[in-house]
Motif scaffolding. Structure first.
Motif, mmCIF file in Angstrom:
data_model
loop_
_atom_site.group_PDB
_atom_site.id
_atom_site.type_symbol
_atom_site.label_atom_id
_atom_site.label_comp_id
_atom_site.label_asym_id
_atom_site.label_seq_id
_atom_site.Cartn_x
_atom_site.Cartn_y
_atom_site.Cartn_z
ATOM 1 N N ASP A 264 0.595 -47.301 -32.434
ATOM 2 C CA ASP A 264 0.127 -45.922 -32.264
ATOM 3 C C ASP A 264 0.689 -45.299 -30.987
ATOM 4 O OD1 ASP A 264 -1.176 -47.476 -30.428
ATOM 5 O OD2 ASP A 264 -3.117 -46.476 -30.665
ATOM 6 N N ILE A 265 1.855 -45.751 -30.589
ATOM 7 C CA ILE A 265 2.418 -45.350 -29.302
ATOM 8 C C ILE A 265 2.548 -43.830 -29.161
ATOM 9 C CG2 ILE A 265 4.810 -45.633 -30.126
ATOM 10 C CD1 ILE A 265 5.498 -46.597 -27.295
ATOM 11 N N ILE A 266 2.925 -43.139 -30.238
ATOM 12 C CA ILE A 266 3.079 -41.687 -30.175
ATOM 13 C C ILE A 266 1.717 -41.001 -30.171
ATOM 14 C CG2 ILE A 266 4.104 -39.661 -31.261
ATOM 15 C CD1 ILE A 266 6.174 -41.637 -30.258
ATOM 16 N N SER A 267 0.881 -41.354 -31.145
ATOM 17 C CA SER A 267 -0.421 -40.692 -31.264
ATOM 18 C C SER A 267 -1.304 -40.971 -30.053
ATOM 19 C CB SER A 267 -1.130 -41.136 -32.545
ATOM 20 O OG SER A 267 -1.302 -42.528 -32.575
ATOM 21 N N ALA A 268 -1.216 -42.171 -29.481
ATOM 22 C CA ALA A 268 -2.031 -42.500 -28.309
ATOM 23 C C ALA A 268 -1.633 -41.652 -27.103
ATOM 24 C CB ALA A 268 -1.893 -43.983 -27.971
ATOM 25 N N ALA A 305 2.532 -44.093 -36.861
ATOM 26 C CA ALA A 305 1.884 -45.413 -36.921
ATOM 27 C C ALA A 305 2.147 -46.126 -38.240
ATOM 28 C CB ALA A 305 0.376 -45.266 -36.691
ATOM 29 N N PHE A 306 2.046 -45.418 -39.356
ATOM 30 C CA PHE A 306 2.284 -46.048 -40.656
ATOM 31 C C PHE A 306 3.720 -46.547 -40.782
ATOM 32 C CE2 PHE A 306 -1.238 -44.425 -43.705
ATOM 33 C CZ PHE A 306 -2.191 -44.688 -42.732
ATOM 34 N N THR A 307 4.651 -45.777 -40.232
ATOM 35 C CA THR A 307 6.062 -46.166 -40.303
ATOM 36 C C THR A 307 6.290 -47.494 -39.596
ATOM 37 O OG1 THR A 307 6.746 -43.850 -40.363
ATOM 38 C CG2 THR A 307 8.426 -45.469 -39.764
#
Length: 487
Positions: A264-268, A305-307
């Motif tokens: 979740d590096i981007i969303s976090a 995250a799913f990717t």
């Protein structure tokens, strides 16, 4: 690009630095796993479990209280009173926790049945204190617009940590150096953020506790703290049980393969920027903009995250070999199960209830999930053995996420069905499935001609992630643009 300015720009910067620190952290884990014996690495993992558990127990929701009470008012006098009181509580609780860890050291050594632990308690006892202060100060930094400072600091210390890991593992074969470095880094980071906040805003005086605000702060913080604690224990209780049921070597395999990876590096990174904004929206009862903000956050979350998680599940064998080495390969199923957990939890539905002040609801949900997880751990252990606790965590996480999603939607005065563009989401799922099938077939073909697992991981993993993100780049950038328009 305009889309990379403002809120999105700061979020992307944090994501880039987090990517760097993540790679550094993964390299650090790789170095330790490959260079140290299972017993020595298992001992190191047990010290980390003690620290993280103590950190979560002593947090008491005060980290979240810092964000909530600081951003709730623009009056500096009011902000100062709340921050001084919260920091004072954190300091007192952290010191008491450190003393208790030392006092209970013999009991912990006996539980883990690992005499090697006994020499390390003086290095880990007070890390929870500095860890909680550090996170609180980072929230304050973001709240005053210093996200770049947080990012740069994280990058710098990640580099230093990697160097220490390399020296300790490959040259000295000693985890003492690593534990000393961890403590020193935490102290330096805390002092740095403390000083920069004081320079920009006001002096933090933890010794000036406003006891009149105690009930209000703890009334918000404790329920939130129980949620965070039980949420963490739902994952760590698996390790605790494995640590008591199995040898240190087997604990090392389980602990590594259950490690939280930053899918979740981007969303976090967006989350860190958006929490104060969402908190203000609830304070102003601006549910329309709150829904727009959260809907676009979810969109960015599942596209990224799913990717990453699907790619890692398809290439799980290669991931375990690359990250930890062949001696950890028996934990491949554990790795897959915890990747599923990470995929489910990307949305972080708790942020809506937290921002709206409904911490008691979070507390109730998390307590029920912890009891359910503990019970399922025992049942599934007897049914499935070593992988049983991991299966239990997947099942409980699915149910908890669904419940929190429904409650979060109601807090935003909408429904789950309106927070997600389902037609767009199902198109994305089809893309993931088709790309996944191609990746799996290609993997089998490369294995048939004896191509190195590392090469398979780099080629297919890279192609999968880049290909899927490229197909959806316009949708991701549009979500960023929507977020940029919010303040």
């Amino acid at each position: 690009m305009k889309v990379l300015k403002g809120n999105s720009g700061n979020s992307v910067l944090l994501a880039m630095v987090k990517a760097f620190t993540t790679v550094s952290g993964i390299l650090s884990t790789m170095i330790m796993s490959h260079a140290l014996s299972l017993e020595l690495y298992g001992t190191f993992s047990q010290t980390n479990l003690i620290v993280t558990t103590a950190t979560n127990i002593t947090a008491l929701g005060l980290v979240d209280a810092v964000n909530y009470f600081y951003n709730r008012s623009n009056d500096e006098k009011v902000q100062k009173a709340y921050i001084n009181t919260i920091m004072g509580f954190q300091t007192i609780i952290g010191i008491v926790a450190g003393i208790l860890i030392v006092a209970l050291s013999n009991n912990l050594v006996e539980y883990f049945n690992n005499p090697m632990l006994s020499g390390f308690f003086w290095l880990i006892a007070f890390r929870p204190l500095f860890a909680n202060l550090n996170v609180s100060l980072q929230y304050l930094q973001v709240s005053i617009g210093k996200a770049k400072s947080v990012a740069i600091r994280n990058a710098g210390f990640a580099t230093l940590r990697l160097v220490v890991y390399a020296i300790a593992a490959w040259i000295l074969k000693d985890i003492t150096v690593v534990l000393i470095a961890f403590l020193v880094f935490e102290v330096i980071i805390t002092v740095f953020f403390w000083w920069t906040f004081v320079k920009e805003k006001f002096m933090i005086k933890p010794y000036e506790i406003d006891w009149g605000k105690t009930k209000e702060i703890l009334g918000y913080g404790i329920p939130m703290g129980i949620y965070v604690l039980t949420n963490s224990l739902c994952r760590d209780i698996d390790k605790m049980l494995i640590g008591g049921w199995y040898s240190t070597d087997q604990y090392a395999i389980y602990a590594n393969c259950a490690t939280l990876l930053p899918f979740d590096i981007i969303s976090a990174s967006f989350l860190m920027i958006l929490i104060p904004i969402l908190t203000r929206y609830f304070g102003e009862r601006d549910y329309i903009h709150g829904r727009i903000l959260f809907k676009n956050y979810l969109k960015i979350g599942y596209y990224t995250a799913f990717t990453f998680t699907i790619a890692c599940m398809i290439l799980s064998k290669e991931m375990v070999l690359f990250l930890y080495g062949e001696k950890y390969l028996s934990g491949q199923t554990i790795f897959i199960l915890y990747t599923i957990v990470d995929m489910i939890k990307f949305a972080n539905m708790s942020i809506v209830l937290s921002a709206s002040g409904k911490t008691k609801t979070l507390m109730s949900c998390s307590l029920v999930s912890l009891v359910a997880n503990a019970g399922c751990n025992v049942l599934f252990y007897h049914a499935f053995g070593f992988i049983g606790p991991a299966i239990a965590t997947v099942c409980v996480t699915v149910v908890l996420t669904a419940v929190l999603a429904e409650m979060s939607a109601k807090s935003l005065e909408t429904s789950v069905w309106k927070l997600v563009d389902w037609k767009e989401f199902f198109v994305f799922v089809i893309e993931l499935s088709v790309a996944g099938a191609i990746c799996f077939i290609a993997k089998r073909a490369l294995e048939a001609v004896a191509v190195s697992p590392i090469i398979i991981l780099c080629i297919l993993g890279g192609a999968y992630v880049v290909g899927v993100l490229y197909l959806n780049k316009k949708k991701i950038f549009w979500a960023m643009k929507e977020i940029n328009a919010l303040h």
